[in-house]
Design a protein around this motif. Structure first.
Motif, mmCIF file in Angstrom:
data_model
loop_
_atom_site.group_PDB
_atom_site.id
_atom_site.type_symbol
_atom_site.label_atom_id
_atom_site.label_comp_id
_atom_site.label_asym_id
_atom_site.label_seq_id
_atom_site.Cartn_x
_atom_site.Cartn_y
_atom_site.Cartn_z
ATOM 1 N N CYS A 235 49.319 29.756 43.497
ATOM 2 C CA CYS A 235 48.521 30.863 44.021
ATOM 3 C C CYS A 235 47.076 30.785 43.521
ATOM 4 C CB CYS A 235 49.136 32.200 43.612
ATOM 5 S SG CYS A 235 50.807 32.471 44.266
ATOM 6 N N LYS A 236 46.166 31.346 44.286
ATOM 7 C CA LYS A 236 44.747 31.326 43.924
ATOM 8 C C LYS A 236 44.502 32.052 42.609
ATOM 9 C CE LYS A 236 40.151 32.616 45.612
ATOM 10 N NZ LYS A 236 39.388 33.177 46.745
ATOM 11 N N PHE A 237 45.213 33.179 42.418
ATOM 12 C CA PHE A 237 45.016 33.976 41.216
ATOM 13 C C PHE A 237 46.241 33.843 40.315
ATOM 14 C CE2 PHE A 237 42.671 36.169 44.633
ATOM 15 C CZ PHE A 237 41.387 36.060 44.111
ATOM 16 N N SER A 238 46.005 33.599 39.036
ATOM 17 C CA SER A 238 47.115 33.452 38.093
ATOM 18 C C SER A 238 47.890 34.758 37.925
ATOM 19 C CB SER A 238 46.594 32.982 36.731
ATOM 20 O OG SER A 238 45.671 33.915 36.190
ATOM 21 N N SER A 239 47.250 35.880 38.209
ATOM 22 C CA SER A 239 47.899 37.184 38.091
ATOM 23 C C SER A 239 48.548 37.637 39.398
ATOM 24 C CB SER A 239 46.877 38.239 37.651
ATOM 25 O OG SER A 239 45.821 38.342 38.611
ATOM 26 N N CYS A 240 48.668 36.751 40.347
ATOM 27 C CA CYS A 240 49.169 37.099 41.681
ATOM 28 C C CYS A 240 50.577 37.691 41.607
ATOM 29 C CB CYS A 240 49.181 35.857 42.567
ATOM 30 S SG CYS A 240 49.642 36.187 44.291
ATOM 31 N N LEU A 241 50.768 38.830 42.253
ATOM 32 C CA LEU A 241 52.088 39.459 42.360
ATOM 33 C C LEU A 241 52.737 39.174 43.704
ATOM 34 C CD1 LEU A 241 51.495 42.947 40.681
ATOM 35 C CD2 LEU A 241 52.634 40.943 39.717
ATOM 36 N N HIS A 242 52.068 38.379 44.546
ATOM 37 C CA HIS A 242 52.636 37.907 45.810
ATOM 38 C C HIS A 242 52.872 39.048 46.799
ATOM 39 C CE1 HIS A 242 53.152 34.710 42.961
ATOM 40 N NE2 HIS A 242 54.078 35.382 42.320
ATOM 41 N N LEU A 243 51.944 40.005 46.801
ATOM 42 C CA LEU A 243 52.035 41.131 47.720
ATOM 43 C C LEU A 243 50.905 41.067 48.744
ATOM 44 C CD1 LEU A 243 53.013 43.972 45.216
ATOM 45 C CD2 LEU A 243 54.488 42.814 46.865
ATOM 46 N N SER A 244 49.708 41.493 48.351
ATOM 47 C CA SER A 244 48.581 41.521 49.289
ATOM 48 C C SER A 244 47.479 40.540 48.915
ATOM 49 C CB SER A 244 47.997 42.948 49.340
ATOM 50 O OG SER A 244 47.582 43.363 48.045
ATOM 51 N N GLU A 245 47.702 39.753 47.859
ATOM 52 C CA GLU A 245 46.662 38.846 47.398
ATOM 53 C C GLU A 245 46.461 37.692 48.397
ATOM 54 O OE1 GLU A 245 49.010 40.330 43.758
ATOM 55 O OE2 GLU A 245 49.401 39.696 45.824
ATOM 56 N N PRO A 246 45.233 37.209 48.515
ATOM 57 C CA PRO A 246 44.976 36.069 49.412
ATOM 58 C C PRO A 246 45.439 34.753 48.791
ATOM 59 C CG PRO A 246 42.963 36.694 48.267
ATOM 60 C CD PRO A 246 43.997 37.712 47.878
ATOM 61 N N GLU A 247 45.643 33.770 49.657
ATOM 62 C CA GLU A 247 45.994 32.416 49.237
ATOM 63 C C GLU A 247 47.175 32.415 48.263
ATOM 64 O OE1 GLU A 247 42.707 29.800 48.290
ATOM 65 O OE2 GLU A 247 41.293 31.194 49.262
ATOM 66 N N CYS A 248 48.229 33.094 48.661
ATOM 67 C CA CYS A 248 49.456 33.214 47.855
ATOM 68 C C CYS A 248 50.482 32.211 48.371
ATOM 69 C CB CYS A 248 50.007 34.635 47.954
ATOM 70 S SG CYS A 248 51.651 34.845 47.255
ATOM 71 N N THR A 249 50.943 31.342 47.498
ATOM 72 C CA THR A 249 51.884 30.307 47.918
ATOM 73 C C THR A 249 53.278 30.856 48.198
ATOM 74 O OG1 THR A 249 52.261 29.785 45.570
ATOM 75 C CG2 THR A 249 50.657 28.439 46.750
ATOM 76 N N VAL A 250 53.617 31.979 47.579
ATOM 77 C CA VAL A 250 54.917 32.596 47.859
ATOM 78 C C VAL A 250 54.921 33.163 49.274
ATOM 79 C CG1 VAL A 250 56.458 34.517 47.268
ATOM 80 C CG2 VAL A 250 55.522 33.069 45.464
ATOM 81 N N LYS A 251 53.886 33.896 49.626
ATOM 82 C CA LYS A 251 53.811 34.446 50.994
ATOM 83 C C LYS A 251 53.744 33.328 52.030
ATOM 84 C CE LYS A 251 50.285 37.178 50.372
ATOM 85 N NZ LYS A 251 49.227 38.150 50.753
ATOM 86 N N GLN A 252 53.083 32.244 51.682
ATOM 87 C CA GLN A 252 53.022 31.119 52.601
ATOM 88 C C GLN A 252 54.397 30.492 52.793
ATOM 89 O OE1 GLN A 252 50.186 30.162 54.386
ATOM 90 N NE2 GLN A 252 51.772 29.011 55.502
ATOM 91 N N ALA A 253 55.180 30.433 51.695
ATOM 92 C CA ALA A 253 56.540 29.884 51.781
ATOM 93 C C ALA A 253 57.429 30.764 52.644
ATOM 94 C CB ALA A 253 57.134 29.740 50.379
ATOM 95 N N VAL A 254 57.204 32.085 52.605
ATOM 96 C CA VAL A 254 57.934 32.995 53.494
ATOM 97 C C VAL A 254 57.555 32.713 54.942
ATOM 98 C CG1 VAL A 254 58.343 35.402 54.134
ATOM 99 C CG2 VAL A 254 58.104 34.787 51.720
ATOM 100 N N ALA A 255 56.265 32.581 55.196
ATOM 101 C CA ALA A 255 55.788 32.318 56.567
ATOM 102 C C ALA A 255 56.301 30.991 57.096
ATOM 103 C CB ALA A 255 54.256 32.332 56.586
ATOM 104 N N ASP A 256 56.447 30.006 56.205
ATOM 105 C CA ASP A 256 56.921 28.685 56.610
ATOM 106 C C ASP A 256 58.446 28.598 56.694
ATOM 107 O OD1 ASP A 256 54.295 27.866 56.682
ATOM 108 O OD2 ASP A 256 54.331 26.925 54.693
ATOM 109 N N GLY A 257 59.138 29.656 56.312
ATOM 110 C CA GLY A 257 60.599 29.669 56.382
ATOM 111 C C GLY A 257 61.298 29.072 55.177
ATOM 112 N N HIS A 258 60.561 28.734 54.128
ATOM 113 C CA HIS A 258 61.185 28.186 52.927
ATOM 114 C C HIS A 258 61.847 29.286 52.088
ATOM 115 C CE1 HIS A 258 59.372 24.456 53.985
ATOM 116 N NE2 HIS A 258 58.142 24.872 53.756
ATOM 117 N N ILE A 259 61.295 30.480 52.151
ATOM 118 C CA ILE A 259 61.878 31.661 51.520
ATOM 119 C C ILE A 259 62.309 32.605 52.641
ATOM 120 C CG2 ILE A 259 61.419 33.708 50.101
ATOM 121 C CD1 ILE A 259 59.359 32.044 48.556
ATOM 122 N N GLN A 260 63.525 33.106 52.567
ATOM 123 C CA GLN A 260 64.024 33.983 53.613
ATOM 124 C C GLN A 260 63.344 35.352 53.525
ATOM 125 O OE1 GLN A 260 68.364 33.065 54.715
ATOM 126 N NE2 GLN A 260 68.322 32.720 52.505
#
Length: 287
Positions: free
Chosen positions: A243-268
């Protein structure tokens, strides 16, 4: 001193397996009066003769679950029902999180699969994608019971689940016992038949144990630091490092790799929704 394992506690007495046929009935030393001793705990005791003893030390735990209170298990089977009661994915997620919080990666078992095959298969596919072993069984028809029995030897296995899912019926079929609340310990202490209110270990042989628990409650996670929550989702955690920010909680932060994994179908998406609900409940509790 002798090392042993707590099989059951009853009215301030601890029944300790030291590798013999008879259990040793123990009380605490004064220095341990404030210690929380759980079923499954490993102890050092001094034997006093005639199957009596005193607890000298509580040894370090490998893991523990708070509700039901049990320690040092090798595997935990979370029992749910495919129908009656219908499974709830949010509840299942919270129970899995509770196990992960206690240091245990559990196995899922859906009982009553004969009542709703499609639902059972759907849950199996979903949670296998999350990295959990999932078994479909039926205490009524016997389906899958041999597979479960094969998991038991040389381990201490806890069976836990909410009320109504058929855990007691499943254990009765697996172990060939009609009344699981009366086992070796109850015979030892000469008590009448009663409903199990605390976790009880049943010793099947010298190194095989099954833990009968009175129920299983999902923890409330509002006390956690929000940054701790993701580690309770082993299927999501590997995507959190970029993630772009080390403090990212994976909610509304930009450039979040967790949210991207959800969008890509890697996380359900349903698992991510559970994560978001937990974080929301933590935020609301702190207001």
């Amino acid at each position: 001193m002798t090392k042993g394992r707590v099989i059951k506690n009853y009215n301030g007495y601890y029944y300790v397996d030291v590798g013999r046929e008879n259990l040793v009935e123990c009380r605490r030393r004064g220095k341990l009066l404030k210690a929380k001793i759980l079923v499954g705990d490993e102890l050092e005791i001094t034997e006093l003769g005639q199957d009596k003893g005193v607890i000298e030390a509580l040894l370090p735990r490998r893991n523990q679950i708070r509700r039901p209170a049990v320690a040092n298990i090798d595997q935990l089977l979370v029992i749910m029902a495919a129908q009656s009661p219908d499974p709830n994915r949010f509840l299942v997620d919270k129970m899995l999180m509770t196990c992960e919080y206690g240091g245990i990666h559990p196995t899922l078992c859906f009982n009553k699969c004969d009542l709703d095959r499609d639902t059972a298969e759907a849950y199996k596919a979903f949670y296998e994608r999350c990295g959990y072993d999932v078994y479909l069984v039926s205490a009524k028809t016997g389906e899958g019971l041999d597979t479960l029995r094969a998991l038991l030897p040389h381990r201490m296995t806890a069976f836990a689940g909410p009320s109504g899912v058929g855990k007691s019926s499943l254990l009765s079929q697996l172990l060939g016992r009609k009344d699981l609340s009366v086992g070796a310990v109850s015979e030892k202490i000469k008590r009448g038949r009663h409903t199990t209110r605390h976790s009880e270990i049943m010793r099947l042989d010298s190194d095989t144990y099954v833990v009968d628990t009175p129920g299983f409650s999902a923890l409330d996670f509002e006390h956690l630091d929000p940054r701790e929550v993701l580690r309770l989702f082993p299927d999501m955690l590997p995507y959190s490092g970029g993630c772009k920010f080390s403090s990212c909680l994976h909610l509304s932060e930009p450039e979040c790799t967790v949210k991207q994994a959800v969008a890509d179908g890697h996380i359900q998406a349903e698992r991510y929704d559970t994560y978001c609900k937990i974080l929301t409940s933590i935020a609301e509790r702190k207001r």
